[in-house]
Design a protein around this motif. Structure first.
Motif, PDB file in Angstrom:
ATOM      1  N   GLY A 498       1.158 -55.811 -22.470  1.00 50.56           N
ATOM      2  CA  GLY A 498       0.776 -54.412 -22.634  1.00 50.56           C
ATOM      3  C   GLY A 498       1.628 -53.495 -21.785  1.00 50.56           C
ATOM      4  N   VAL A 499       1.928 -53.932 -20.547  1.00 53.94           N
ATOM      5  CA  VAL A 499       2.766 -53.125 -19.654  1.00 53.94           C
ATOM      6  C   VAL A 499       4.188 -53.031 -20.214  1.00 53.94           C
ATOM      7  CG1 VAL A 499       3.752 -52.981 -17.330  1.00 53.94           C
ATOM      8  CG2 VAL A 499       1.383 -53.735 -17.646  1.00 53.94           C
ATOM      9  N   LEU A 500       4.701 -54.160 -20.694  1.00 52.21           N
ATOM     10  CA  LEU A 500       6.052 -54.172 -21.246  1.00 52.21           C
ATOM     11  C   LEU A 500       6.158 -53.253 -22.464  1.00 52.21           C
ATOM     12  CD1 LEU A 500       8.818 -55.491 -20.882  1.00 52.21           C
ATOM     13  CD2 LEU A 500       8.079 -57.308 -22.441  1.00 52.21           C
ATOM     14  N   ASN A 501       5.157 -53.296 -23.321  1.00 50.89           N
ATOM     15  CA  ASN A 501       5.154 -52.412 -24.496  1.00 50.89           C
ATOM     16  C   ASN A 501       5.089 -50.947 -24.091  1.00 50.89           C
ATOM     17  OD1 ASN A 501       5.268 -54.581 -26.267  1.00 50.89           O
ATOM     18  ND2 ASN A 501       3.035 -54.717 -26.485  1.00 50.89           N
ATOM     19  N   GLU A 502       4.315 -50.646 -23.035  1.00 55.60           N
ATOM     20  CA  GLU A 502       4.205 -49.263 -22.562  1.00 55.60           C
ATOM     21  C   GLU A 502       5.546 -48.758 -22.050  1.00 55.60           C
ATOM     22  OE1 GLU A 502       2.304 -45.633 -21.728  1.00 55.60           O
ATOM     23  OE2 GLU A 502       1.548 -47.373 -22.839  1.00 55.60           O
ATOM     24  N   ILE A 503       6.250 -49.595 -21.310  1.00 56.91           N
ATOM     25  CA  ILE A 503       7.561 -49.189 -20.776  1.00 56.91           C
ATOM     26  C   ILE A 503       8.553 -48.976 -21.911  1.00 56.91           C
ATOM     27  CG2 ILE A 503       9.533 -49.968 -19.406  1.00 56.91           C
ATOM     28  CD1 ILE A 503       7.586 -51.339 -17.526  1.00 56.91           C
ATOM     29  N   GLN A 504       8.532 -49.881 -22.886  1.00 57.33           N
ATOM     30  CA  GLN A 504       9.448 -49.728 -24.014  1.00 57.33           C
ATOM     31  C   GLN A 504       9.161 -48.453 -24.808  1.00 57.33           C
ATOM     32  OE1 GLN A 504       8.870 -53.407 -26.128  1.00 57.33           O
ATOM     33  NE2 GLN A 504      10.323 -54.555 -24.848  1.00 57.33           N
ATOM     34  N   GLY A 505       7.868 -48.149 -24.979  1.00 56.59           N
ATOM     35  CA  GLY A 505       7.508 -46.928 -25.682  1.00 56.59           C
ATOM     36  C   GLY A 505       7.930 -45.687 -24.933  1.00 56.59           C
ATOM     37  N   LEU A 506       7.742 -45.690 -23.626  1.00 53.37           N
ATOM     38  CA  LEU A 506       8.146 -44.540 -22.803  1.00 53.37           C
ATOM     39  C   LEU A 506       9.666 -44.397 -22.800  1.00 53.37           C
ATOM     40  CD1 LEU A 506       5.737 -44.962 -19.740  1.00 53.37           C
ATOM     41  CD2 LEU A 506       5.686 -43.115 -21.426  1.00 53.37           C
ATOM     42  N   THR A 507      10.354 -45.533 -22.720  1.00 48.59           N
ATOM     43  CA  THR A 507      11.819 -45.485 -22.718  1.00 48.59           C
ATOM     44  C   THR A 507      12.345 -44.890 -24.016  1.00 48.59           C
ATOM     45  OG1 THR A 507      11.903 -47.451 -21.300  1.00 48.59           O
ATOM     46  CG2 THR A 507      13.914 -46.859 -22.483  1.00 48.59           C
ATOM     47  N   ALA A 508      11.761 -45.304 -25.125  1.00 42.25           N
ATOM     48  CA  ALA A 508      12.189 -44.776 -26.416  1.00 42.25           C
ATOM     49  C   ALA A 508      11.935 -43.282 -26.521  1.00 42.25           C
ATOM     50  CB  ALA A 508      11.460 -45.518 -27.544  1.00 42.25           C
ATOM     51  N   ALA A 509      10.819 -42.840 -25.982  1.00 43.72           N
ATOM     52  CA  ALA A 509      10.481 -41.419 -26.051  1.00 43.72           C
ATOM     53  C   ALA A 509      11.382 -40.577 -25.159  1.00 43.72           C
ATOM     54  CB  ALA A 509       9.015 -41.229 -25.662  1.00 43.72           C
ATOM     55  N   LEU A 510      11.850 -41.156 -24.057  1.00 46.65           N
ATOM     56  CA  LEU A 510      12.643 -40.400 -23.095  1.00 46.65           C
ATOM     57  C   LEU A 510      14.148 -40.512 -23.342  1.00 46.65           C
ATOM     58  CD1 LEU A 510      10.660 -41.350 -19.833  1.00 46.65           C
ATOM     59  CD2 LEU A 510      10.699 -39.112 -20.954  1.00 46.65           C
ATOM     60  N   THR A 511      14.560 -41.442 -24.170  1.00 49.89           N
ATOM     61  CA  THR A 511      15.997 -41.670 -24.386  1.00 49.89           C
ATOM     62  C   THR A 511      16.738 -40.440 -24.895  1.00 49.89           C
ATOM     63  OG1 THR A 511      15.684 -44.040 -24.731  1.00 49.89           O
ATOM     64  CG2 THR A 511      17.690 -43.050 -25.658  1.00 49.89           C
ATOM     65  N   PRO A 512      16.199 -39.683 -25.881  1.00 48.29           N
ATOM     66  CA  PRO A 512      16.959 -38.494 -26.351  1.00 48.29           C
ATOM     67  C   PRO A 512      17.263 -37.501 -25.241  1.00 48.29           C
ATOM     68  CG  PRO A 512      15.175 -39.027 -27.870  1.00 48.29           C
ATOM     69  CD  PRO A 512      14.978 -39.894 -26.662  1.00 48.29           C
ATOM     70  N   ALA A 513      16.390 -37.376 -24.278  1.00 45.57           N
ATOM     71  CA  ALA A 513      16.597 -36.392 -23.210  1.00 45.57           C
ATOM     72  C   ALA A 513      17.298 -36.986 -21.994  1.00 45.57           C
ATOM     73  CB  ALA A 513      15.259 -35.791 -22.788  1.00 45.57           C
ATOM     74  N   MET A 514      17.022 -38.282 -21.705  1.00 47.83           N
ATOM     75  CA  MET A 514      17.510 -38.880 -20.462  1.00 47.83           C
ATOM     76  C   MET A 514      18.700 -39.809 -20.662  1.00 47.83           C
ATOM     77  SD  MET A 514      15.339 -37.575 -18.290  1.00 47.83           S
ATOM     78  CE  MET A 514      15.693 -38.550 -16.836  1.00 47.83           C
ATOM     79  N   GLY A 515      18.925 -40.265 -21.875  1.00 41.89           N
ATOM     80  CA  GLY A 515      20.052 -41.165 -22.136  1.00 41.89           C
ATOM     81  C   GLY A 515      19.893 -42.481 -21.393  1.00 41.89           C
ATOM     82  N   PRO A 516      20.939 -42.914 -20.678  1.00 39.81           N
ATOM     83  CA  PRO A 516      20.887 -44.215 -19.996  1.00 39.81           C
ATOM     84  C   PRO A 516      19.881 -44.261 -18.846  1.00 39.81           C
ATOM     85  CG  PRO A 516      22.884 -43.014 -19.412  1.00 39.81           C
ATOM     86  CD  PRO A 516      22.258 -42.265 -20.538  1.00 39.81           C
ATOM     87  N   LEU A 517      19.431 -43.102 -18.407  1.00 36.13           N
ATOM     88  CA  LEU A 517      18.445 -43.056 -17.315  1.00 36.13           C
ATOM     89  C   LEU A 517      17.013 -43.142 -17.834  1.00 36.13           C
ATOM     90  CD1 LEU A 517      20.009 -40.200 -15.149  1.00 36.13           C
ATOM     91  CD2 LEU A 517      20.201 -42.670 -14.788  1.00 36.13           C
ATOM     92  N   ALA A 518      16.849 -43.320 -19.123  1.00 34.35           N
ATOM     93  CA  ALA A 518      15.509 -43.293 -19.721  1.00 34.35           C
ATOM     94  C   ALA A 518      14.616 -44.407 -19.191  1.00 34.35           C
ATOM     95  CB  ALA A 518      15.622 -43.376 -21.246  1.00 34.35           C
ATOM     96  N   GLU A 519      15.170 -45.615 -19.033  1.00 31.73           N
ATOM     97  CA  GLU A 519      14.335 -46.733 -18.564  1.00 31.73           C
ATOM     98  C   GLU A 519      13.848 -46.496 -17.138  1.00 31.73           C
ATOM     99  OE1 GLU A 519      14.434 -51.616 -18.149  1.00 31.73           O
ATOM    100  OE2 GLU A 519      16.154 -50.537 -18.978  1.00 31.73           O
TER     101      GLU A 519
END
Length: 573
Positions: A498-519
């Motif tokens: 569940g934690v891993l899925n949450e991080i992946q979801g947040l990373t995907a949502a933040l990638t357009p704005a943060m790029g490589p710093l999204a994770e």
């Protein structure tokens, strides 16, 4: 001195019965009119006031009139100002910090200096009232409080502000207990319930309104108006009290046996205690050398103070009032009320600011729910206090306040205005069901000569309840936050799907704005979510702890003696 029987014959006035002579299950307070009649001199003439020869003092044989009501109303306004100023700066410390060029740690002294000075004055106000008279003491207190308030508005640095706030707290502190004592000196027992309702509303609503009013004044005008708002009403209160109040005479003979040692000891004891309670949670208690030294000073001066006041012939604070069982238990309940009153006004705004991100105006609008329901419940509480056993009324208040806190303990980060509404409303209703019976049970059974000093002790216990309660609350919040953080960090790991899925979801949502710093941003956001949940759980634990304190108060209920509802009537014992 003689008393007059109904058949017109005079007989020696019988002294009031000692506390031990009351039946163990009931106390009936002597009627005000009878006490006044017994104080008439043999020739039937009414003695006159020392300051106004044409107007006899109330405690010496005169019924109260409209002028007395006006004077007492002015005293209540003065008390409101003094209590309000305890909390009025709490929501504006950031603006004060900027205006006085102070650090975050230093600005807290604007609050601490007021509280230390006030808590020293409150218990000695009874002796000062006997010395100067109620009228002169209140006039001096209101006048100097007003001047100190104006000085605070024009403070030029932190040091001057701390000095003026200390003067404001010390000088204003005498107004609070003086009102309580005067209510029993000025009005007959048949009017006590209504008077207590008014005093209760003021004493309990002022802390609720303080942060709201302070935030509004600072946002709309400037921080200077936190203090300037006192100037005009303070001047009117001082003038009205000087012209209208007249309940007793000064007794300058008390200066002959002035208890200077007692004053020094009580200042050291209460001053060091208040400092420790205010600064201890911030400085990790015994990890700080200053706190450790002041704890030792508080302990030693406290023991010396108790020994001295119980053995000296003319103590500055008459601790023998605690020999009255109802007064002693009333002080315990006053302490508990202080924990709930000041604790809830502190905890809920802290949660709303830290977790919900509310500003001072939004917090004030929510806290006002408590004040509105308190105001609306006052007539009902006043009417019931005349008809039902005050101990039962107190029990209802304890249960309702505990219930309000417990309902609040189920809070979440998603709670909105209406989720807080019911707990706030229940607490608002319960406050009057607490204050009215405790005030009557504690002060209504004291003999007249102990009333002024007893009022100081009674009000001191409420302030100490608030101070000790806030110290414990702050410490408990910190401890519970660390405990829940540790537990959640152990649970929130990448090994959990569940934690891993949450991080992946947040990373995907933040990638357009943060790029490589999204994770990295996703991990930071997840950490903030964990911290928020730990904070919510910590506040929940503290609210449950506060509710348990009110339920703990039930242990003392069987020890309280009954007081006749309304203060009159009933069978004498």
């Amino acid at each position: 001195m003689t008393s007059r029987r109904e058949d017109g014959e005079s007989s020696p006035a019988e002294p009031l019965p000692a506390m031990a002579e009351y039946a163990p299950d009931e106390i009936v307070v002597p009627a005000h009119e009878s006490a006044v009649e017994d104080e008439l001199p043999d020739d039937g003439e009414q003695p006159v006031s020392f300051f106004n020869p044409g107007r006899p003092a109330l405690s010496e044989g005169r019924s109260y009139d409209m002028l007395d009501k006006i004077g007492f109303l002015a005293m209540i306004i003065g008390m409101f100002m003094a209590i309000l100023d305890i909390q009025i700066v709490s929501s504006s410390l950031g603006e004060l910090q900027a205006g006085l060029s102070a650090s975050h740690d230093e600005i807290s002294w604007v609050q601490t200096s007021y509280l230390i000075a006030e808590v020293i004055m409150i218990p000695i106000s009874g002796w000062l009232s006997h010395l100067l008279s109620t009228r002169i003491l209140f006039f001096i207190s209101a006048t100097t409080f007003t001047i100190a308030s104006a000085a605070c508005a024009f403070a030029w640095n932190l040091e001057s502000m701390i000095l003026f706030r200390a003067l404001q707290g010390f000088l204003g502190g005498a107004m609070i207990p003086t009102v309580f004592a005067t209510s029993y000196s000025m009005f007959p027992r048949s009017k006590q319930a209504g008077v207590t309702v008014v005093i209760g509303l003021v004493a309990t609503m002022a802390p609720t309104l303080g942060p709201t009013l302070g935030g509004y004044l600072t946002a709309s005008l400037s921080w200077h108006w936190l203090f300037l708002i006192n100037v005009l009403p303070g001047a009117l209160v001082a003038a009205t009290v000087f012209l209208a109040v007249n309940v007793d005479r000064p007794n300058f003979a008390l200066l002959k046996g002035f208890d200077l040692k007692g004053v020094i000891l009580v200042a050291l004891f209460l001053g060091s205690m208040e400092y420790v309670l205010e600064e201890g949670p911030r400085d990790d208690w015994f990890d700080d050398s200053t706190i450790t030294a002041l704890i030792a000073l508080c302990s030693l001066s406290g023991l010396a103070f108790l020994w001295h006041e119980l053995t000296t012939a003319a103590p500055i604070i008459n601790l023998r009032a605690f020999g009255n069982r109802n007064f002693a238990l009333g002080c315990v309940y006053s302490f508990i009320i202080g924990i709930g009153l000041y604790g809830s006004v502190y905890v809920i705004p802290q949660f709303l600011g830290q977790v919900k991100g509310y500003n001072s105006l939004q917090i004030g609008e929510l806290i006002m729910v408590t004040g509105v329901f308190q105001f609306c419940s006052a007539p009902l509480a006043g009417a019931l206090s005349k008809k039902m056993d005050l101990r039962l009324m107190l029990a209802i208040g304890l249960v309702c306040f505990a219930l309000g806190l417990y309902l609040n303990s189920s809070l979440t980060a998603d709670w909105g205005w209406w989720d807080f509404f019911l707990p706030q409303a229940i607490r608002g209703i319960s406050l009057m069901f607490l204050f009215i019976p405790v005030n009557a049970l504690a002060l209504g059974t004291l003999p007249p000569e102990m009333l002024k000093g007893g009022s100081g002790l009674y009000n001191l216990m409420r302030n100490l309840g608030g101070a000790i309660g806030l110290a414990v609350i702050n410490t408990q919040l910190s401890d519970e936050l660390n405990r829940h953080l540790l537990y959640l960090k152990e649970s929130v790991t990448l090994a959990r799907l569940g934690v891993l899925n949450e991080i992946q979801g947040l990373t995907a949502a933040l990638t357009p704005a943060m790029g490589p710093l999204a994770e990295k941003a996703a991990l930071s956001k997840l950490g903030a979510m964990v911290y928020q949940q730990a904070t919510v759980l910590a506040f929940s634990d503290v609210l449950v702890m506060m509710a348990s304190v009110f339920l703990f108060g039930f242990l003392f209920m069987p020890l309280m003696r009954k007081v006749n509802p309304g203060g009159g009537g009933g069978d004498a014992h």
